[in-house]
Enzyme design. Structure first.
Site, PDB file in Angstrom:
ATOM      1  N   GLY B  40       0.842  -1.198   0.000  1.00  0.00           N
ATOM      2  CA  GLY B  40       0.000   0.000   0.000  1.00  0.00           C
ATOM      3  C   GLY B  40       0.872   1.241   0.000  1.00  0.00           C
ATOM      4  O   GLY B  40       1.917   1.289   0.644  1.00  0.00           O
ATOM      5  N   GLY B  42      -0.511   4.577   0.293  1.00  0.00           N
ATOM      6  CA  GLY B  42      -1.210   5.768   0.755  1.00  0.00           C
ATOM      7  C   GLY B  42      -0.386   6.495   1.801  1.00  0.00           C
ATOM      8  O   GLY B  42       0.836   6.319   1.880  1.00  0.00           O
ATOM      9  N   ALA B  44      -0.073   6.145   5.040  1.00  0.00           N
ATOM     10  CA  ALA B  44       0.658   5.297   5.979  1.00  0.00           C
ATOM     11  C   ALA B  44       1.773   4.538   5.270  1.00  0.00           C
ATOM     12  O   ALA B  44       2.915   4.498   5.743  1.00  0.00           O
ATOM     13  CB  ALA B  44      -0.298   4.333   6.679  1.00  0.00           C
ATOM     14  N   GLY B  45       1.473   3.947   4.114  1.00  0.00           N
ATOM     15  CA  GLY B  45       2.458   3.133   3.405  1.00  0.00           C
ATOM     16  C   GLY B  45       3.621   3.964   2.881  1.00  0.00           C
ATOM     17  O   GLY B  45       4.796   3.626   3.091  1.00  0.00           O
ATOM     18  N   HIS B 266     -20.625   8.892   6.676  1.00  0.00           N
ATOM     19  CA  HIS B 266     -20.307  10.324   6.668  1.00  0.00           C
ATOM     20  C   HIS B 266     -21.558  11.121   6.329  1.00  0.00           C
ATOM     21  O   HIS B 266     -22.258  10.806   5.379  1.00  0.00           O
ATOM     22  CB  HIS B 266     -19.213  10.582   5.620  1.00  0.00           C
ATOM     23  N   ARG B 330     -19.641  12.996  13.348  1.00  0.00           N
ATOM     24  CA  ARG B 330     -20.250  12.440  12.142  1.00  0.00           C
ATOM     25  C   ARG B 330     -21.384  11.475  12.435  1.00  0.00           C
ATOM     26  O   ARG B 330     -22.411  11.490  11.751  1.00  0.00           O
ATOM     27  CB  ARG B 330     -19.173  11.728  11.333  1.00  0.00           C
ATOM     28  N   GLU B 425      -5.721   3.138   8.030  1.00  0.00           N
ATOM     29  CA  GLU B 425      -7.099   2.674   8.159  1.00  0.00           C
ATOM     30  C   GLU B 425      -7.180   1.153   8.262  1.00  0.00           C
ATOM     31  O   GLU B 425      -8.175   0.610   8.759  1.00  0.00           O
ATOM     32  CB  GLU B 425      -7.927   3.170   6.956  1.00  0.00           C
ATOM     33  N   ARG B 435     -14.752   7.867  14.094  1.00  0.00           N
ATOM     34  CA  ARG B 435     -13.584   8.698  13.878  1.00  0.00           C
ATOM     35  C   ARG B 435     -14.003  10.152  13.721  1.00  0.00           C
ATOM     36  O   ARG B 435     -14.972  10.449  13.043  1.00  0.00           O
ATOM     37  CB  ARG B 435     -12.834   8.247  12.622  1.00  0.00           C
ATOM     38  N   LEU B 441      -6.111  11.375   8.262  1.00  0.00           N
ATOM     39  CA  LEU B 441      -4.814  11.781   7.707  1.00  0.00           C
ATOM     40  C   LEU B 441      -3.783  11.800   8.822  1.00  0.00           C
ATOM     41  O   LEU B 441      -2.644  11.369   8.663  1.00  0.00           O
ATOM     42  CB  LEU B 441      -4.932  13.160   7.062  1.00  0.00           C
TER      43      LEU B 441
END
Lengths: 257, 638
Positions: B40, B42, B44-45, B266, B330, B425, B435, B441
């Protein structure tokens, strides 16, 4: 239920990078005008699968105009007729009942076709790899507010940084040049105080890498017209200025002359 | 048995610092002897891979995209939280920690959340140093906006493209390491199995999406940063390719899956318009800073929005929650929108939305100011709906957006398989049952930049003599054969229905029974109907084309097969959790005025599920949550 359109599609089909390509014609009846262009292709594919025919491969992912995955030539225009709009955000209400639509992959020597409408855009990553970053290893940063940046500078950097890397600029350019993509990243970083130490080597390295893959810019301006983020062609002038200065002032080269 | 979560002892504010000192180190010259696989690309990756590379490890990154920059972090709009207190409005690490635990309805692990709040300030510094063009004031300093569930302004942003700019920052930092030869990048390769030898993760199996080649890759440790599973709902704000497959295959290999029923709906998305619709589009929560949410009081209202006088408008969030108003968290905003739509007060042709109205903000601040703040979002809305949000109120409705559940990890972000880590995530750790906006992020970058680079060394240090497992080893050849068999099986079914057909049908079941409101009868029904649909999938699927070329139907089939198994576990987890908390609302458990009612006595725990094979249900393990700092109360935003 929205109004529907009856369309005829000429879609480019190609089995692989080396195979011959051809247009195939498909009827697409009853397409809702609220569908996006990609949802229209989904409907065509569902029908193809129902008929036992291999569906059309097309690039897509986020479908909200930010990931940069999608992009096809629609009637010869990169991302189609609507300005500042990626293919995924183009909706069928922009077309008329009875239209014939030609759908092709990006056409550029640097972007070989992988299959059907999907091309390989990895040279864009190679340009970033050559210098599209600020060397700031994790843990070295000072407090973010130690370096004030005038709002106008940050805004202009953001205008350039909005590039989604879709490659429409290359596809739209008669020379298949990647100047707008490269300039957008160079200006994003070169305009900021954090980007100054690597400014000229960045411009030089990124341009040199770009030229390994792409054609030359002759200021047609098709790139900005096609850009889904409407990135200004002006950034190319900034890129040229920094690249020229790099040629003059590159201290590393000076010792080799 | 659930392994120890390894939460450090000592006072909350000192746990992370003490732990960093207590962990073992790998000396700089030895780091290059270890190979770390990151799946991954994104937030984090990419951030983990870049930082591992800087530290000197050999890193291999795998993404199924054609470029790491396409990862779905790119689509995050509104912002990133950090406890900088630049607004001088009373923010602090403790307050961000407190807000996050409370916002998660007291179902998150305190120590993880506190660490997240601590490193949040470093993230902003790091990203600014990399040249992320955050929004600024005229004086050149960073600007902030407010997000739901907080009474301070701590959200940093880059127009409505914060995720894009942060991801490009992390991606660029990773590409620098690619240039330096520290990180090897593999694009268009999808991870389809985790390989375990002698109880430790030793590599992965991937399929090359262009050539169809199934390959084995070995490493000393594997990091999964593969995102969430919101696409189990079919219609969600996730990108089309988002899936649970990497996490699920790890689950099948022994990693426990935690709190699968915690999914976030959401509140502000563009309502669905038709059957052909392929995804829902999010409109950033930041819009709730200036937009007011309302519906007409009369269910038979026929006037257009601008003709409805103030007295006939029901500003339901402002009326019910005067303290937080339109900025409630949310889960609360979504449930209230559902309530008014269920009462028949919905707006739009299908009466399936509520208004988000900018007229007051435009009159107060001018259209130019609103355009500068939200221009790209409002433009996106106009493209999709054909309506002008500067003149007509936007229509919005809740949609699946984020999944708090994920692979169970300990304080070091290691799953129950030693050597296998989950970040962003893909893990369950920081958001509890709900969350807060602008925290995804923050968590992705915290995990990748400031947590994993420390904790992974603690695992690797004692394994200096450990050799990479050869790809010809039996554990790899078996895993490769398993993937090849499954691929052949999909193509061999030769049924009549496309993968999308089954995905859409599954999504409807999940939305109807495991969506915004859940009850025992519905969940039991979901379990049996999901099973029936799964059997139909395996009998009647049609995948055309071949396995040795780009074939997106084949890719989808594999992902949908895993969604079926996940959906069943989500239902079982939701059924087991006989309380309401955050995004998990059990109709049987609510307060008199319809708010989520927790049962702390019986359910103040993490449910971690252990795979027992395809033919029998998972076993639940409970990790009791201990609250030393935050006092458990009924959440109130009134």
């Amino acid at each position: 239920m929205s109004n529907t359109l009856n369309l005829t599609l000429n879609i480019w089909r190609q089995d692989g990078p080396n195979g011959p390509g051809r247009f195939e014609t498909y009827k697409a009846p009853g397409i809702p005008e609220d569908a996006s262009f990609l949802e229209m292709l989904d409907l065509v594919n569902e029908e193809l699968i129902a008929q036992g025919k291999v569906p059309v491969e097309f690039p897509h992912d986020c479908r909200e105009g930010i990931c940069g995955s999608c992009g096809v030539m629609i009637n010869g225009q990169a991302h189609g007729p609507e300005r500042g709009t990626a293919t995924c955000q183009l909706h069928m209400r922009k077309f008329s009942d009875g239209d014939t639509i030609d759908v092709e992959p990006w056409r550029a020597a640097a972007f070989p076709v992988i299959r059907d409408l999907v091309v390989d855009r990895s040279p864009l990553d190679a340009i970033i790899e050559a210098g599209g970053y600020i060397s700031a290893p994790t843990g070295t940063a000072q407090d973010a507010n130690e370096t004030p940046i005038p709002k106008e500078v940050a805004d202009s950097a953001m205008d350039a940084a909005a590039c989604i890397g879709c490659g429409a600029c290359v596809a739209a350019c008669p020379n298949s040049a990647a100047q707008l993509f490269t300039a957008a990243k160079v200006w994003h970083l070169n305009s900021l105080p954090q980007g100054q130490p690597e400014r000229y080597r960045r411009a030089q390295n990124m341009v040199e890498t770009m030229e390994l893959f792409f054609g030359s810019c002759t200021n047609h301006g098709e790139c900005s017209e096609a850009c889904p983020k409407e990135i200004s062609q002006d950034f190319i002038a900034y890129l040229n200025r920094d690249h020229m200065k790099a040629k003059f002032f590159n201290r590393k080269l000076a010792s080799q002359r | 048995m659930l392994p120890d979560a390894r939460i450090p002892a000592g006072p909350m504010a000192e746990k992370w610092d003490n732990h960093k000192f207590d962990m073992k180190l790998v000396n700089p010259a030895n780091k290059r002897r270890f190979k770390i696989i990151v799946v991954g690309s994104g937030l984090a990756g990419s951030s983990a891979a870049a930082t591992f590379g800087e530290l000197g490890y050999q890193v291999e990154v795998f993404t199924f995209h054609d470029s790491p920059r396409r990862a779905h972090s790119i689509a995050a709009q509104g912002g990133i939280n950090a406890a900088k207190n630049y607004r001088n409005d009373g923010d602090s690490v403790h307050r961000l920690f407190y807000d996050t635990v409370k916002g998660g309805d007291y179902r998150a692990r305190e120590a993880n959340v506190h660490r997240l709040a601590q490193v949040s300030v470093n993230i902003i510094d790091q990203m600014a140093a990399q040249g992320v063009p955050f929004a600024r004031e005229y004086g050149g300093l960073l600007d902030n906006r407010s997000f739901g569930g907080a009474q301070v302004s701590r959200t940093f942003y880059a127009r409505g493209q914060t995720g894009q700019q942060l991801l490009l920052g992390a991606y660029q930092q990773m590409m620098r390491q690619v240039h330096l030869g520290k990180v090897k990048l593999h694009t268009k390769k999808e991870m389809l199995d985790v390989v375990v030898k002698d109880g430790e993760a030793c590599g992965i199996v991937t399929r090359d999406l262009v050539s169809g080649q199934v390959e084995a890759h070995s490493g000393h440790a594997v990091v999964l940063a593969t995102g969430g599973y919101g696409n189990v709902f079919y219609l969600s704000t996730n990108a089309m390719a988002c899936n649970v497959t990497a996490a699920w295959r790890a689950h099948r290999k022994g990693a426990y899956f935690a709190n699968p029923c915690y999914t976030q709906i959401h509140p502000t998305c563009i309502p669905a318009s038709d059957e052909f619709q392929s995804k829902l589009t999010l409109m950033s929560e930041s819009l709730r800073n200036d937009g007011r949410i309302w519906v007409p009081r009369n269910p038979d209202e026929t006037r257009s929005a601008d003709q409805i006088p103030e007295a006939d408008r029901y500003y339901f969030l402002e009326e019910k929650y005067p303290a937080f108003g339109n900025l409630v968290p949310r889960d609360v905003a979504s449930r209230n929108a559902k309530t008014v739509v269920d009462q028949g007060l919905g707006v739009g042709p299908l009466k399936n939305g509520v208004y988000l109205d900018f007229v007051d903000a435009i009159n107060r601040d001018s259209a130019e100011v609103i355009e500068e703040k939200y221009g790209n979002l409002l433009q996106m809305y106009e493209r999709i709906t054909g309506e002008d949000p500067y003149k007509t109120p936007m229509r919005i409705y809740p949609a699946t957006h984020y999944t708090m559940g994920g692979l169970w990890v300990d304080y070091n972000l290691m799953t129950t398989i030693p050597g296998l880590y989950a970040a962003g995530e893909a893990n369950f750790s920081d958001h509890g049952a709900n969350r807060l906006g602008a925290s995804a992020l923050m968590q992705g970058l915290a995990d990748g930049y400031f947590v994993l680079p420390y904790t992974i060394g603690d695992y690797l240090a004692p394994r200096l003599q450990k050799k990479l497992v050869d790809p010809s080893d039996e554990v790899f050849t078996q895993a490769v054969a398993g993937v090849q068999d499954q691929t052949a099986r999909f193509i061999g079914i030769g049924g009549t229905r496309s993968p999308d057909h089954f995905h859409r049908e599954l999504g409807k079941l999940v939305w109807d029974y495991i969506g915004m409101a859940r009850n025992a009868t519905g969940l039991e029904k979901a379990i049996s109907e999901i099973k029936a649909l799964k059997d139909e999938f395996w009998a009647d699927l049609r995948v055309l084309g071949t396995a040795d070329s780009l074939n997106s139907s084949l890719e989808k089939a594999g992902r949908i097969a895993d969604f079926f198994e996940l959906a069943e576990l989500m239902a079982r987890d939701a059924l087991d959790r006989r309380e309401s908390c955050g995004g998990h609302f059990r109709e049987e458990s609510q307060t008199e005025d319809g708010e989520a009612l927790r049962d702390d006595e019986n359910f103040a725990h993490v449910s971690a599920w252990e795979w027992n094979g395809s033919d029998q249900p998972q076993t639940k393990h409970a990790e009791q949550l201990v609250f030393d700092e935050v006092h458990l109360t009924q959440r109130s935003y009134k």
